[in-house]
Design a protein around this motif. Structure first.
Motif, PDB file in Angstrom:
ATOM      1  N   GLU A  50      38.074  38.205  56.935  1.00 29.75           N
ATOM      2  CA  GLU A  50      37.089  38.278  55.857  1.00 29.75           C
ATOM      3  C   GLU A  50      36.239  39.553  55.947  1.00 29.75           C
ATOM      4  O   GLU A  50      36.009  40.236  54.936  1.00 29.75           O
ATOM      5  CB  GLU A  50      36.168  37.048  55.885  1.00 29.75           C
ATOM      6  N   SER A  51      35.786  39.913  57.151  1.00 24.20           N
ATOM      7  CA  SER A  51      34.908  41.082  57.299  1.00 24.20           C
ATOM      8  C   SER A  51      35.590  42.358  56.818  1.00 24.20           C
ATOM      9  O   SER A  51      34.961  43.213  56.183  1.00 24.20           O
ATOM     10  CB  SER A  51      34.467  41.239  58.757  1.00 24.20           C
ATOM     11  N   ASP A  52      36.899  42.482  57.082  1.00 23.44           N
ATOM     12  CA  ASP A  52      37.642  43.663  56.629  1.00 23.44           C
ATOM     13  C   ASP A  52      37.770  43.677  55.106  1.00 23.44           C
ATOM     14  O   ASP A  52      37.641  44.733  54.466  1.00 23.44           O
ATOM     15  CB  ASP A  52      39.036  43.695  57.261  1.00 23.44           C
ATOM     16  N   MET A  53      38.027  42.508  54.521  1.00 25.40           N
ATOM     17  CA  MET A  53      38.199  42.437  53.062  1.00 25.40           C
ATOM     18  C   MET A  53      36.874  42.681  52.337  1.00 25.40           C
ATOM     19  O   MET A  53      36.843  43.346  51.299  1.00 25.40           O
ATOM     20  CB  MET A  53      38.810  41.096  52.670  1.00 25.40           C
ATOM     21  N   GLU A 262      44.664  53.321  46.828  1.00 28.79           N
ATOM     22  CA  GLU A 262      44.602  53.047  48.269  1.00 28.79           C
ATOM     23  C   GLU A 262      44.842  54.357  49.024  1.00 28.79           C
ATOM     24  O   GLU A 262      45.708  55.144  48.664  1.00 28.79           O
ATOM     25  CB  GLU A 262      45.691  52.027  48.632  1.00 28.79           C
ATOM     26  N   LYS A 263      44.083  54.560  50.076  1.00 30.04           N
ATOM     27  CA  LYS A 263      44.108  55.863  50.769  1.00 30.04           C
ATOM     28  C   LYS A 263      45.445  56.163  51.450  1.00 30.04           C
ATOM     29  O   LYS A 263      45.760  57.324  51.723  1.00 30.04           O
ATOM     30  CB  LYS A 263      42.952  55.956  51.780  1.00 30.04           C
ATOM     31  N   ASN A 264      46.254  55.138  51.701  1.00 30.17           N
ATOM     32  CA  ASN A 264      47.550  55.364  52.350  1.00 30.17           C
ATOM     33  C   ASN A 264      48.685  55.665  51.371  1.00 30.17           C
ATOM     34  O   ASN A 264      49.819  55.898  51.794  1.00 30.17           O
ATOM     35  CB  ASN A 264      47.936  54.142  53.189  1.00 30.17           C
ATOM     36  N   PHE A 265      48.400  55.645  50.074  1.00 29.57           N
ATOM     37  CA  PHE A 265      49.454  55.906  49.078  1.00 29.57           C
ATOM     38  C   PHE A 265      49.656  57.426  48.914  1.00 29.57           C
ATOM     39  O   PHE A 265      49.472  57.986  47.839  1.00 29.57           O
ATOM     40  CB  PHE A 265      49.088  55.279  47.733  1.00 29.57           C
ATOM     41  N   THR A 266      50.072  58.069  50.003  1.00 30.49           N
ATOM     42  CA  THR A 266      50.102  59.545  50.042  1.00 30.49           C
ATOM     43  C   THR A 266      50.955  60.145  48.934  1.00 30.49           C
ATOM     44  O   THR A 266      50.515  61.041  48.200  1.00 30.49           O
ATOM     45  CB  THR A 266      50.625  60.015  51.417  1.00 30.49           C
ATOM     46  N   PRO A 283      40.015  52.341  51.287  1.00 29.49           N
ATOM     47  CA  PRO A 283      40.876  51.447  52.080  1.00 29.49           C
ATOM     48  C   PRO A 283      41.035  50.108  51.360  1.00 29.49           C
ATOM     49  O   PRO A 283      40.053  49.525  50.903  1.00 29.49           O
ATOM     50  CB  PRO A 283      40.080  51.278  53.381  1.00 29.49           C
ATOM     51  N   TYR A 284      42.275  49.653  51.211  1.00 28.28           N
ATOM     52  CA  TYR A 284      42.500  48.349  50.561  1.00 28.28           C
ATOM     53  C   TYR A 284      43.750  47.667  51.120  1.00 28.28           C
ATOM     54  O   TYR A 284      44.284  46.735  50.534  1.00 28.28           O
ATOM     55  CB  TYR A 284      42.635  48.542  49.044  1.00 28.28           C
ATOM     56  N   ALA A 285      44.188  48.129  52.295  1.00 25.09           N
ATOM     57  CA  ALA A 285      45.455  47.646  52.860  1.00 25.09           C
ATOM     58  C   ALA A 285      45.379  46.207  53.357  1.00 25.09           C
ATOM     59  O   ALA A 285      46.386  45.504  53.405  1.00 25.09           O
ATOM     60  CB  ALA A 285      45.906  48.569  53.991  1.00 25.09           C
ATOM     61  N   GLU A 286      44.174  45.749  53.741  1.00 25.52           N
ATOM     62  CA  GLU A 286      44.047  44.358  54.203  1.00 25.52           C
ATOM     63  C   GLU A 286      44.188  43.395  53.021  1.00 25.52           C
ATOM     64  O   GLU A 286      44.917  42.407  53.089  1.00 25.52           O
ATOM     65  CB  GLU A 286      42.713  44.158  54.932  1.00 25.52           C
ATOM     66  N   ILE A 287      43.502  43.711  51.928  1.00 26.70           N
ATOM     67  CA  ILE A 287      43.619  42.855  50.738  1.00 26.70           C
ATOM     68  C   ILE A 287      45.057  42.847  50.220  1.00 26.70           C
ATOM     69  O   ILE A 287      45.556  41.817  49.753  1.00 26.70           O
ATOM     70  CB  ILE A 287      42.607  43.314  49.665  1.00 26.70           C
ATOM     71  N   ALA A 288      45.758  43.982  50.366  1.00 27.97           N
ATOM     72  CA  ALA A 288      47.154  44.073  49.902  1.00 27.97           C
ATOM     73  C   ALA A 288      48.063  43.048  50.575  1.00 27.97           C
ATOM     74  O   ALA A 288      49.118  42.708  50.045  1.00 27.97           O
ATOM     75  CB  ALA A 288      47.697  45.479  50.146  1.00 27.97           C
ATOM     76  N   LYS A 289      47.655  42.554  51.748  1.00 28.60           N
ATOM     77  CA  LYS A 289      48.469  41.560  52.456  1.00 28.60           C
ATOM     78  C   LYS A 289      48.582  40.245  51.686  1.00 28.60           C
ATOM     79  O   LYS A 289      49.419  39.405  52.014  1.00 28.60           O
ATOM     80  CB  LYS A 289      47.873  41.290  53.849  1.00 28.60           C
ATOM     81  N   GLN A 290      47.741  40.058  50.673  1.00 25.60           N
ATOM     82  CA  GLN A 290      47.803  38.840  49.858  1.00 25.60           C
ATOM     83  C   GLN A 290      48.549  39.064  48.546  1.00 25.60           C
ATOM     84  O   GLN A 290      48.407  38.298  47.596  1.00 25.60           O
ATOM     85  CB  GLN A 290      46.390  38.353  49.554  1.00 25.60           C
TER      86      GLN A 290
END
Length: 304
Positions: A50-53, A262-266, A283-290
């Motif tokens: 939760e804290s990351d999201m 998302e910052k990793n979508f280079t 950053p949105y990679a944690e939410i992307a896990k859902q």
């Protein structure tokens, strides 16, 4: 009163409902997963904290505030996932359409009732019970309304099939002056890399004439070719299977030249910049896990 106005995905955004990850509840049990990607992370022990999201959603909120967008947030429901507001309702022109969502998500609509109360009641509609439709499957492009669906005879067996053919027909009946086009999407209950949960998981317009697309997200090649012909091959950024899995097409436009990504979508972000876009990376990679990302977390109410 809120004067709703949404005719496309990219005009200057003025008001939006942004979901919330606060008080999100415990990690779901495997049998409670709504999609194969969440299930994958539940089983692997990598389901987001939760804290990351909360931190990721706050980064998104800050970008919206930077552009002076009016941001509404849902009222708090304890121990409950309220991130993906796109599922629960959407606006076409000046009409707010409540989704017929999975029954145990109905409380999410109650949590934004204070926003709906600010809309002319004659402009708020709810489809009949047999019509299934979610906002992630509805993409507006001026005179066009694109609607993702699943036409398989086994529709009822797929929790990942969210909009039925009756949903496409409902939108056609509600907006007879628009060109409403249904897209038959690839679904999987077990492999997230082969599951286009919503249309915005495999296609989304950006700017005035461009788009992000995943060819294998469409069950019928004719549906893919329709978009190829409409936008032009040179204007479409084709994403890979892994990029689709990581939700590269689920970015969010604040303006015709401003995209939150998302910052990793280079590869995507470089293409956007090369085509004149301002890219707000967060950053949105944690939410992307859902199996949801930036567009899924928003319910736009007013654009220019």
């Amino acid at each position: 009163m809120l004067a709703l106005h949404i005719v496309n995905e990219t005009s200057r955004l003025r008001a939006v409902v942004l979901g919330s990850a606060i008080n999100n509840g415990p990690t779901p049990k495997a049998e409670e997963a709504y999609d194969p990607k969440s299930l994958e992370h539940i089983l692997a022990g990598t389901y987001p904290k939760e804290s990351d999201m909360v931190a990721e959603m706050e980064a998104f909120n800050k970008v919206l505030q930077k552009y002076n967008v009016t941001v509404f947030r849902p009222e708090m429901i304890s121990n409950y996932n309220q991130i993906f507001t796109r599922d629960i309702g959407f606006v076409i022109d000046d009409v707010f359409i409540k989704s017929n969502i999975l029954p145990d998500r109905e409380r999410e609509l109650d949590a934004i009732q204070y926003v709906i109360d600010q809309i002319d009641a004659k402009k708020v509609v709810r489809p009949p019970e047999e019509v299934h439709i979610e906002g992630g499957d509805v993409i507006l492009w001026n005179d066009y309304i694109f609607v993702g669906t699943y036409k398989g005879s086994d529709y009822k067996d797929y929790i990942t099939a969210r909009t039925n053919v009756q949903g496409v027909q409902y939108i056609k009946d509600l907006f007879p002056n628009k060109v409403v086009k249904g897209f038959d999407l690839v679904k999987s209950k077990i492999e997230a890399r082969d599951n286009a949960l919503h249309l915005d998981c495999c296609f989304q317009p950006v700017g005035n004439d461009k788009g992000i697309i995943y060819k294998r997200g469409f069950r019928e090649e004719a549906d893919y070719l329709f978009l190829l012909n409409l936008f032009g091959k040179e204007n479409l950024f084709h994403i890979t299977r892994d990029e689709m899995y990581n939700m590269n097409s689920n970015v969010f436009s604040i303006d015709t030249n401003v995209v939150v990504s998302e910052k990793n979508f280079t590869r995507l972000n470089n293409w956007l910049r090369a085509n004149g876009f301002v890219v707000e990376e967060i950053p949105y990679a944690e939410i992307a896990k859902q199996e949801g990302l930036l567009r899924c977390s928003t319910l736009p109410l007013i654009r220019d």
